[in-house]
Motif scaffolding. Structure first.
Motif, PDB file in Angstrom:
ATOM      1  N   GLU A 170       0.833  -1.204   0.000  1.00  0.00           N
ATOM      2  CA  GLU A 170       0.000   0.000   0.000  1.00  0.00           C
ATOM      3  C   GLU A 170       0.874   1.264   0.000  1.00  0.00           C
ATOM      4  O   GLU A 170       0.584   2.221  -0.715  1.00  0.00           O
ATOM      5  N   PHE A 171       1.950   1.241   0.769  1.00  0.00           N
ATOM      6  CA  PHE A 171       2.861   2.385   0.773  1.00  0.00           C
ATOM      7  C   PHE A 171       3.613   2.479  -0.550  1.00  0.00           C
ATOM      8  O   PHE A 171       3.853   3.573  -1.066  1.00  0.00           O
ATOM      9  N   ALA A 179       9.698   2.202   1.546  1.00  0.00           N
ATOM     10  CA  ALA A 179       8.959   1.960   2.790  1.00  0.00           C
ATOM     11  C   ALA A 179       9.389   0.652   3.441  1.00  0.00           C
ATOM     12  O   ALA A 179       9.652  -0.349   2.761  1.00  0.00           O
ATOM     13  N   GLN A 180       9.455   0.679   4.764  1.00  0.00           N
ATOM     14  CA  GLN A 180       9.776  -0.509   5.559  1.00  0.00           C
ATOM     15  C   GLN A 180       8.713  -0.675   6.632  1.00  0.00           C
ATOM     16  O   GLN A 180       8.345   0.297   7.303  1.00  0.00           O
ATOM     17  N   VAL A 181       8.243  -1.904   6.779  1.00  0.00           N
ATOM     18  CA  VAL A 181       7.199  -2.192   7.761  1.00  0.00           C
ATOM     19  C   VAL A 181       7.767  -3.131   8.821  1.00  0.00           C
ATOM     20  O   VAL A 181       8.210  -4.241   8.514  1.00  0.00           O
ATOM     21  N   ILE A 199       4.827  -0.577  12.833  1.00  0.00           N
ATOM     22  CA  ILE A 199       5.728   0.572  12.825  1.00  0.00           C
ATOM     23  C   ILE A 199       6.258   0.736  11.408  1.00  0.00           C
ATOM     24  O   ILE A 199       6.997  -0.113  10.911  1.00  0.00           O
ATOM     25  N   ILE A 200       5.855   1.834  10.746  1.00  0.00           N
ATOM     26  CA  ILE A 200       6.162   2.036   9.331  1.00  0.00           C
ATOM     27  C   ILE A 200       7.106   3.211   9.165  1.00  0.00           C
ATOM     28  O   ILE A 200       6.836   4.316   9.650  1.00  0.00           O
ATOM     29  N   ASN A 201       8.195   2.952   8.498  1.00  0.00           N
ATOM     30  CA  ASN A 201       9.094   4.031   8.074  1.00  0.00           C
ATOM     31  C   ASN A 201       8.883   4.215   6.586  1.00  0.00           C
ATOM     32  O   ASN A 201       9.350   3.420   5.769  1.00  0.00           O
ATOM     33  N   LYS A 204      11.117   8.530   1.604  1.00  0.00           N
ATOM     34  CA  LYS A 204      10.761   9.644   0.716  1.00  0.00           C
ATOM     35  C   LYS A 204       9.883   9.160  -0.430  1.00  0.00           C
ATOM     36  O   LYS A 204       9.880   7.983  -0.793  1.00  0.00           O
ATOM     37  N   VAL A 205       9.149  10.076  -1.024  1.00  0.00           N
ATOM     38  CA  VAL A 205       8.358   9.774  -2.213  1.00  0.00           C
ATOM     39  C   VAL A 205       9.290   9.656  -3.416  1.00  0.00           C
ATOM     40  O   VAL A 205      10.197  10.477  -3.593  1.00  0.00           O
ATOM     41  N   ALA A 206       9.068   8.613  -4.228  1.00  0.00           N
ATOM     42  CA  ALA A 206       9.899   8.402  -5.412  1.00  0.00           C
ATOM     43  C   ALA A 206       9.058   8.567  -6.673  1.00  0.00           C
ATOM     44  O   ALA A 206       7.825   8.419  -6.643  1.00  0.00           O
TER      45      ALA A 206
END
Length: 608
Positions: A170-171, A179-181, A199-201, A204-206
């Motif tokens: 989804e991210f 994104a890392q979950v 906990i989601i990091n 940046k948007v790519a």
């Protein structure tokens, strides 16, 4: 119980010392397993059991019973329960019985305890933002509905990993390629509850950077670029990449279509994209021979040429011979991506002779078909057709449906046919779960003045239920209706409904169920109703045994379905699983009927 176990060990030891065969495991069973079936538990065993007959049929030899093997299986069963959320599962002393022929029957006693249930599920983005603050309402709803883990529901490892992948994607689809979950879970063993925090990091948007295409020789790059769902500068999305790959394959010109964005440790916000292709051979041929109960000896050939007329068009020349089709010649030109990436246009001139139990005709004409692929499950088609029919056979020489003439040996047809198919069965060639719904509607008498005006519709539903591994319950229902728009007579002979045969009511031969003339020849009808129930059992690695009940009939009048006039048949099948689907034999006979003759049907694929 301990005395019993010691006795078994002494028996094993004495057997080994005497040089005789060690004890083989005949049967493994479970008691106390309420939440996990015995079949699923057996999949985790390191002990393999088999009966004498099972060993002979499947070449599968039972394991020899040893205590290390028993202990290893116990560890695996405990782990299987823990993955299902049962952290406090307990096992009693096993029951071990030795038969007179030195076979072991082993029973595990299970006390499952209460499973761990989730009392709270929360989301934290970049350590500071909450679920409600970051996601839009529609995204919140999507995650809530599609996540498999729920509050007050049992925790399962499989659901956990599925949700982790789902959240990460989804991210990705929102443009966060990096994104890392992760997660934090607190388990309270006293209350058998747990709190889960995702906990989601997000990073940046790519964005999509330069797009390069390689490996295409015959297909122009601009044709491939039209199939892309993204362009340079668009926000990066894994979903758009996956859908683009499907659209490129829809061209039918490539064996391999790989789309990769170049990620690096520096994590740039602009990602170059590489489309790597491997084209399919320009010439492809298929050839086959076989024999069937109904079509007797059959032979076919299909020659395909890629890049015909247009750079992405393909042409097929198809020829077939069988008892049901003495000749069938077809030329097909397919142009993919006509209006939309998943749309195709097909021009199909044909010439065929159909020799059915009810008629013998020659058909020649052309079809113009538009195919629309909406998803992996849902497809539709619109077909415009014009054809001439020559019915010189003495089998059919009185189709009074057409006009006031007593005989009509040649006639023209033209019209439109619309079809929809939804199928989500898995696996596709031999489904054990899912369903299929197909609808076809035909209106004849549109383009040619002498064409015979009629309507014809057919609805078919199939359902597959996996009762347990190796056991599938399958259902089928079919309803057809046709009517002449200017009279109440029968529609043309090749458009009528017929029942009986391999893929119909199997207690009758092909087209032998329904109205017949004075000489006993089937004449078909304007109304059809069929239904089937079939239980399929996997009795070997690739061998399936099935029992079934079929019902159905055909009626002459339109929209006339007499439930008290249904005919029934029952029988059994043996089928062998192959890479192209099951092949086998169906044996059936009518029940509750004056007709008592057994019917034998050879099939490729399941009857439904």
């Amino acid at each position: 119980m301990k005395t019993n176990l010691i006795l078994i060990l002494l028996v094993i030891l004495s057997t080994a010392v005497s040089g005789q065969n060690l004890l083989k495991v005949r049967k493994v069973s479970f008691k106390g397993n309420r939440s996990i079936t015995a079949t699923k538990l057996k999949e985790n065993l390191s002990i393999s059991s088999a009966t004498f007959l099972g060993e002979k049929l499947s070449d599968k030899e039972a394991d020899r019973f040893t205590m290390p093997l028993y202990d290893e299986s116990l560890k695996r069963i405990r782990y299987a329960y823990q993955k299902e959320g049962f952290l406090n599962v307990q096992f009693g002393e096993p029951e071990i019985k030795v038969t007179r022929n030195n076979k072991v029957k082993l029973t595990y006693y299970v006390t499952e305890g209460e499973p761990i249930k989730l009392s709270e599920i929360s989301y934290t983005v970049d350590s500071v933002v909450t679920y409600e603050e970051f996601f839009k309402r529609n995204t919140q709803r999507k995650i809530r509905l599609q996540s498999e883990l729920k509050v007050n529901r049992r925790f399962r490892d499989e659901w956990f990993y599925n949700d982790k992948t789902f959240i990460n994607e989804e991210f990705n689809n929102m443009g966060y390629a990096y994104a890392q979950v992760k997660h934090k879970m607190v388990v309270d063993t006293l209350t058998n509850s747990a709190k889960l925090n995702w906990i989601i990091n997000k990073g940046k948007v790519a964005y999509f950077g330069p797009i390069a295409v390689q490996g295409n020789e015959r297909v122009p790059t601009k044709k491939i670029m039209k199939q892309l769902r993204f362009k340079s500068g668009d926000k990066w999305s894994k979903y758009e990449i996956d859908e683009t790959q499907k659209q490129i394959y829809n061209l039918g010109m490539f064996r391999v279509a790989s789309i990769k964005t170049l990620l690096s440790e520096e994590k740039p916000d602009t990602l170059p994209t590489l489309v790597t292709l491997k084209e399919a051979p320009r010439w492809v041929s298929r050839f086959g021979v076989g024999y069937g109960r109904e079509d007797k000896f059959r032979i076919f050939g299909d020659l395909q040429y890629l890049g015909f007329i247009t750079k992405t068009g393909r042409a097929n020349l198809y020829a077939k011979h069988s008892a049901l089709e003495p000749y069938n010649l077809q030329l097909r030109f397919t142009q993919p991506a006509v209006f939309f990436p998943f749309n195709s246009a097909v021009i199909n001139p044909f010439l065929m002779n159909q020799h059915e139990p009810a008629y013998d005709i020659v058909r020649k004409g052309v079809n113009l078909t538009f195919l629309q692929h909406f998803s992996e499950q849902f497809n539709s088609s619109v077909n415009f057709y014009i054809e001439d029919v020559d019915s010189d056979s003495v089998i059919v020489k009185t189709p009074k449906s057409f006009d006031t003439n007593d005989e009509l040996s040649t006639y023209s047809k033209s019209g439109i046919s619309i079809g929809f198919v939804y199928f989500n069965g898995q696996p596709r060639l031999d489904p054990v779960t899912g369903y299929s719904l197909a609808l076809n509607f035909k209106r004849n008498g549109t383009f040619v003045d002498e064409s015979i005006p009629f309507y014809r519709s057919l609805l078919e539903y199939k359902k597959y239920l996996g009762i347990k591994p190796g056991v599938t319950l399958a259902f089928k229902g079919k309803m057809g209706a046709a009517n002449m728009t200017e009279s109440d007579r029968l529609v043309p002979v090749e458009e009528r409904f017929y029942a009986g045969g391999s893929y119909s009511v199997r207690g009758w031969g092909r087209s032998q169920l329904g109205p017949k003339d004075a000489s006993g020849q089937p004449v078909g009808g304007n109304s059809l109703l069929e239904g089937s129930v079939e239980s399929r059992f996997l009795i070997g690695p690739k061998l399936v045994f099935a029992i079934f009940i079929d019902a159905g009939n055909v009626w002459r009048e339109s929209y006339n379905y007499e439930l008290n006039d249904l005919h029934y048949a029952t029988g059994f099948s043996f089928r062998y699983k192959t890479p192209i689907g099951p092949v086998g034999i169906d044996i059936a006979r009518p029940i509750f009927d004056e007709e008592k003759k057994w019917q034998l049907h050879f099939n490729i694929g399941n009857p439904f």
